[in-house]
Design an enzyme around this catalytic site. Structure first.
Site, PDB file in Angstrom:
ATOM      1  N   GLY A  11      17.378 -13.062 -10.138  1.00 24.30           N
ATOM      2  CA  GLY A  11      16.289 -12.590 -11.003  1.00 24.30           C
ATOM      3  C   GLY A  11      16.315 -13.317 -12.338  1.00 24.30           C
ATOM      4  N   ARG A  21      20.206 -24.606 -22.702  1.00 20.06           N
ATOM      5  CA  ARG A  21      20.239 -25.476 -23.892  1.00 20.06           C
ATOM      6  C   ARG A  21      21.667 -25.621 -24.426  1.00 20.06           C
ATOM      7  NH1 ARG A  21      20.109 -23.951 -29.303  1.00 20.06           N
ATOM      8  NH2 ARG A  21      19.100 -25.390 -30.768  1.00 20.06           N
ATOM      9  N   ALA A  22      22.378 -24.484 -24.484  1.00 22.61           N
ATOM     10  CA  ALA A  22      23.739 -24.523 -25.028  1.00 22.61           C
ATOM     11  C   ALA A  22      24.669 -25.315 -24.113  1.00 22.61           C
ATOM     12  CB  ALA A  22      24.254 -23.093 -25.222  1.00 22.61           C
ATOM     13  N   VAL A  23      24.497 -25.174 -22.811  1.00 21.09           N
ATOM     14  CA  VAL A  23      25.323 -25.942 -21.859  1.00 21.09           C
ATOM     15  C   VAL A  23      25.078 -27.439 -22.073  1.00 21.09           C
ATOM     16  CG1 VAL A  23      25.540 -26.556 -19.405  1.00 21.09           C
ATOM     17  CG2 VAL A  23      25.500 -24.143 -20.077  1.00 21.09           C
ATOM     18  N   VAL A  24      23.803 -27.808 -22.110  1.00 20.05           N
ATOM     19  CA  VAL A  24      23.450 -29.243 -22.222  1.00 20.05           C
ATOM     20  C   VAL A  24      23.969 -29.809 -23.546  1.00 20.05           C
ATOM     21  CG1 VAL A  24      21.511 -30.870 -22.400  1.00 20.05           C
ATOM     22  CG2 VAL A  24      21.438 -29.019 -20.708  1.00 20.05           C
ATOM     23  N   ARG A  72      15.472 -17.088  -4.815  1.00 21.92           N
ATOM     24  CA  ARG A  72      16.427 -16.442  -3.921  1.00 21.92           C
ATOM     25  C   ARG A  72      16.514 -17.390  -2.723  1.00 21.92           C
ATOM     26  NH1 ARG A  72      17.532 -11.592  -7.036  1.00 21.92           N
ATOM     27  NH2 ARG A  72      15.553 -10.920  -7.898  1.00 21.92           N
ATOM     28  N   ASP A 103      25.290 -10.944  -9.985  1.00 22.25           N
ATOM     29  CA  ASP A 103      26.457 -10.860  -9.094  1.00 22.25           C
ATOM     30  C   ASP A 103      26.255 -11.578  -7.768  1.00 22.25           C
ATOM     31  OD1 ASP A 103      24.651  -8.942  -8.249  1.00 22.25           O
ATOM     32  OD2 ASP A 103      26.178  -7.465  -7.753  1.00 22.25           O
ATOM     33  N   THR A 126      21.402 -11.200 -16.387  1.00 23.31           N
ATOM     34  CA  THR A 126      20.612 -10.250 -15.593  1.00 23.31           C
ATOM     35  C   THR A 126      20.164  -9.128 -16.519  1.00 23.31           C
ATOM     36  OG1 THR A 126      20.712  -8.535 -13.872  1.00 23.31           O
ATOM     37  CG2 THR A 126      22.813  -9.241 -14.756  1.00 23.31           C
ATOM     38  N   ASP A 128      19.721  -6.209 -15.878  1.00 25.32           N
ATOM     39  CA  ASP A 128      20.327  -4.914 -15.524  1.00 25.32           C
ATOM     40  C   ASP A 128      21.632  -4.621 -16.260  1.00 25.32           C
ATOM     41  OD1 ASP A 128      18.281  -4.401 -13.790  1.00 25.32           O
ATOM     42  OD2 ASP A 128      19.335  -5.197 -12.046  1.00 25.32           O
ATOM     43  N   ASP A 130      24.604  -5.131 -15.396  1.00 23.65           N
ATOM     44  CA  ASP A 130      25.541  -4.407 -14.521  1.00 23.65           C
ATOM     45  C   ASP A 130      26.758  -5.231 -14.094  1.00 23.65           C
ATOM     46  OD1 ASP A 130      24.066  -6.144 -13.003  1.00 23.65           O
ATOM     47  OD2 ASP A 130      23.570  -4.729 -11.426  1.00 23.65           O
ATOM     48  N   ARG A 155       4.345   7.297 -25.882  1.00 19.43           N
ATOM     49  CA  ARG A 155       4.545   8.557 -26.625  1.00 19.43           C
ATOM     50  C   ARG A 155       3.284   8.904 -27.436  1.00 19.43           C
ATOM     51  NH1 ARG A 155       8.140  12.691 -26.457  1.00 19.43           N
ATOM     52  NH2 ARG A 155      10.000  11.441 -26.735  1.00 19.43           N
ATOM     53  N   ARG A 172      17.898  -0.780 -10.203  1.00 22.04           N
ATOM     54  CA  ARG A 172      18.044  -0.226  -8.846  1.00 22.04           C
ATOM     55  C   ARG A 172      19.394   0.462  -8.676  1.00 22.04           C
ATOM     56  NH1 ARG A 172      15.336  -4.936  -6.879  1.00 22.04           N
ATOM     57  NH2 ARG A 172      17.364  -5.945  -6.893  1.00 22.04           N
ATOM     58  N   HIS A 253       7.554  -5.482 -14.015  1.00 20.15           N
ATOM     59  CA  HIS A 253       7.994  -6.832 -14.393  1.00 20.15           C
ATOM     60  C   HIS A 253       7.779  -7.208 -15.852  1.00 20.15           C
ATOM     61  CE1 HIS A 253       8.558  -7.277 -10.117  1.00 20.15           C
ATOM     62  NE2 HIS A 253       9.285  -8.341 -10.403  1.00 20.15           N
TER      63      HIS A 253
END
Ligand code: ATP
Length: 322
Positions: A11, A21-24, A72, A103, A126, A128, A130, A155, A172, A253
């Site tokens: 996802g 960007r930081a990796v490169v 995926r 994960d 991610t 999530d 998690d 609200r 989920r 989404h």
């Protein structure tokens, strides 16, 4: 000099671009070459990659989604698929692969590393939140703030019409977004996958809200809550709360999109930088994370199949303040 491959998988999460960007840029700062792979493991198997320079990652830190695209990939789940990916890695001269994802992405990376003796590093991204091994994952803070912004707007309309709104947020298997969105939005009730939801208690809590003369109420429901989500919960409540106009809003989404928050940009920049640093130090098959504000590495195999605990102190806080 090393050659590093980088991809985003699973996802998408706001902040993935800041990590790329930081990796490169960190890799180039130590004289390493970076090959960017498009469409995650799918693109890896197909050989969809190109060498990137520091200028290729200009003007992306503020953008949501991922410039490398994500996907995926069923084929990568099989040993044959991973063998194809390993061949592409070896043919491209890639010495180490950095995977930015969740994960599932790390599970695939760990298998690829083990089966083909390939050095892999994971960067947790991610919405999530998690993943064990990092207090926060890239994208979580942005998703949370998007959900809170939506809750504030809901609200207003709930108040204007004496309505009960059931707002479903993503998650989920994990209730991180629901819990912190609920606290931040002053929700009357928060329903999480981590704690058993009993309809009797839900109805009792909502009755207390009614007795307190509050005319509107807002319930935050994680999509993975055992009630089955906001739509099913609404069906279960309508008979008992006829005085309320019960409405459902599924945020969906929108929570994945948008410009990353400053916090996500800094987190992603730190983790992208750390991924190169730990490779320099000779580590592999690990995920880089931040725990108590320090960079921490966790063996990749410890990052999947485990659940990060939510803070039950926050669950109690939400109950006290509602
Ligand atoms: P998110 O948490 O945002 O969903 P994720 O990384 O967990 O991100 P997944 O769709 O679970 O997303 O995994 C991404 C990809 O990783 C899969 O499409 C597949 O190619 C690979 N993958 C996932 N699980 C495995 C596995 N058990 N073995 C091999 N590869 C896997």
């Amino acid at each position: 000099m090393k050659t590093i491959g980088v991809l985003t998988s699973g996802g998408d999460a706001p902040g993935m671009n800041a990590a790329i960007r930081a990796v490169v840029r960190t890799a180039h700062s130590v004289g390493w070459k970076v090959i960017a792979i498009r469409h995650g493991y799918k693109g890896l198997i197909e050989g969809n990659y190109k060498t990137v320079d520091t200028s290729d990652v200009s003007n992306i830190i503020q953008r949501g989604g991922t410039v490398l695209k994500s996907a995926r990939c069923e084929e990568f789940r099989s040993p044959e698929g991973r063998a194809k990916a390993a061949k592409v890695i070896k043919d491209a001269g890639i010495d180490a692969l950095i995977t930015i994802g969740g994960d599932g992405t790390f599970q695939g990376a760990a298998l690829l590393g083990k089966e083909h003796d390939i050095s892999v590093i994971g960067i947790p991204a991610t919405i999530d939140n998690d993943l064990v091994g990092s207090d926060e994952t890239i994208g979580y803070d942005t998703a949370l703030n998007t959900a809170v912004d939506a809750i504030d707007k809901i609200r207003d309309t709930a108040d204007a019409h004496d309505r009960m709104f059931l707002v479903e947020v993503m998650g989920r298997d994990a209730g991180f977004i629901a819990l912190e969105t609920g606290i931040s939005g002053g929700a009357e009730l928060i329903l999480l996958p981590e704690s058993l939801t009993k309809m009797k208690e839900v109805k009792g809590s909502l009755n207390k809200v009614l007795e307190s003369q509050r005319r509107s109420s807002l319930v935050v429901v994680a999509e993975g809550d055992e009630t089955g989500g906001a739509l099913k919960l609404a069906d279960k409540l309508r008979g008992d709360f006829k005085q309320y106009d019960i409405r459902v809003c599924i945020l969906g989404h929108v929570q994945r999109g948008g410009s990353p928050t400053a916090r996500d940009r800094v987190l992603a920049s730190r983790l992208g930088h750390a991924a190169i640093r730990v490779l320099e130090e000779g580590h592999s098959q690990v995920m880089v994370g931040i725990v108590n504000n320090d960079i921490k590495i966790t063996p990749l195999k410890m990052t999947f199949g485990k659940k990060k605990d939510i803070n039950f102190g926050l669950v109690d806080l939400a109950k006290t303040l509602r």
